[in-house]
Scaffold this active site. Structure first.
Site, short mmCIF file in Angstrom:
data_model
loop_
_atom_site.label_atom_id
_atom_site.label_comp_id
_atom_site.label_asym_id
_atom_site.label_seq_id
_atom_site.Cartn_x
_atom_site.Cartn_y
_atom_site.Cartn_z
CG ASP A 244 -2.17 0.87 0.99
OD1 ASP A 244 -2.60 1.01 -0.17
OD2 ASP A 244 -2.70 1.41 1.97
CB SER A 268 -6.76 2.63 -1.02
OG SER A 268 -5.41 3.02 -0.95
CD GLN A 317 -4.21 1.13 -3.64
OE1 GLN A 317 -3.63 2.18 -3.93
NE2 GLN A 317 -4.02 0.50 -2.49
#
Length: 324
Positions: A244, A268, A317
């Site tokens: 991340d 996100s 993502q």
């Protein structure tokens, strides 16, 4: 008198001409080791969940990015919760998660795992992460579907690992921060200079204050020093945690903006990973990232993790990015 050497005679060594390591270098090395020991301890404590009820586990938060829970923390904890309900020889091979609300680092997170399937080869789990407000009202902040299976022999193919400079030739993220700290506003300086729990070496660093328009691709080397031997379940959770960092920022690059750009709202939306081969977070992994498109205030970003020439994991993502 005998000419043979006296085996009982005490011998002395002249140390006056021996090479000496500067005291400051030794001190800095010891300080770095102490810092990493503390960071690794915090990271492993984050992944240590407390059983609460049948297939429900409680996770505590650490301030990784601010008052809101870091997305990588939720990914790692949710994956650990699911792993606790699966046979140990079945590591995760894929997960798909959705971030539904921002989490509060001051409140525990309850991870409820639902066993959807337990086959001879594949096991499927659904994880729902909840937090409770001051009135004890629940709020779902994250959901994940994850699949687990044992490693087995089979057909093998992969692309060739990209060729990038060795991590030995690059500066760490912390060293790069030292070079630009004078440009950081005083109100942000303390948080900007905090040590990250993952050691990262960007291959092509960007100026966070004056970012330039660039092709939407970047790569980092990363590892966790002093991690020690860990189970494959913990290794996978740590890689999910690490995935991340930087990924959503790839979509900002073609627009010449960064997370420090005034008026930027970024978050996100979803996150998926596929684990292909074993790996070790103690050693350097190459994290290669790129963005296909940005549209409708969203970016789609992709990443590959490589170690010793092997593709060990891939990730994707979609991120929200609004410039107000």
């Amino acid at each position: 008198m005998s000419n043979q050497p006296d085996m009982h005679r005490t011998h002395t060594i002249d140390i006056t001409h021996q090479p000496q390591v500067p005291v400051t270098a030794v001190t800095q090395q010891l300080e770095q080791q102490a810092i990493w020991q503390q960071l690794v301890t915090q990271l492993l404590e984050t992944l240590t969940l407390v059983p609460y009820q049948d297939n429900v586990f409680i996770g505590q938060s650490h301030d990784y990015v601010g008052a809101r829970i870091f997305g990588g923390q939720v990914l790692g904890q949710a994956l650990m919760a699911a792993s606790h309900t699966v046979e140990h020889f079945k590591p995760c091979h894929s997960f798909h998660g959705y971030f539904l609300r921002g989490g509060d680092i001051n409140k525990p997170v309850y991870y409820q795992v639902e066993k959807l399937r337990d086959g001879r080869s594949l096991a499927s789990r659904q994880v729902t992460a909840r937090q409770y407000d001051d009135d004890n009202q629940p709020s779902i902040i994250f959901t994940m579907m994850a699949s687990f299976s044992p490693f087995e022999e089979g057909l093998e193919y992969q692309e060739t690992m990209p060729n990038f400079p060795s991590p030995d030739t690059l500066l760490t993220e912390q060293q790069l921060k030292d070079q630009v700290v004078g440009k950081i506003p005083d109100a942000l300086k303390a948080r900007f200079m905090r040590h990250r729990h993952i050691e990262i070496k960007p291959i092509q660093p960007r100026d966070p204050i004056h970012p330039k328009i660039m092709e939407p691709s970047q790569a980092n080397w990363l590892r966790i020093p002093q991690l020690g031997k860990q189970s494959i379940q913990v290794q996978q959770a740590l890689l999910a945690f690490s995935s991340d960092f930087y990924l959503i920022g790839t979509g900002l690059m073609p627009h010449g903006i960064s997370f420090m750009t005034k008026g930027l709202q970024a978050a996100s939306i979803d996150h998926s990973m596929h684990f292909h081969r074993p790996f070790d977070m103690n050693d350097w992994l190459l994290y290669n990232m790129w963005c296909d498109t940005t549209s409708q205030s969203k970016s789609l970003n992709h990443g590959q993790f490589w170690q010793n020439g092997k593709l060990v994991a891939t990730t994707q993502q979609q991120g929200l990015m609004r410039l107000r």
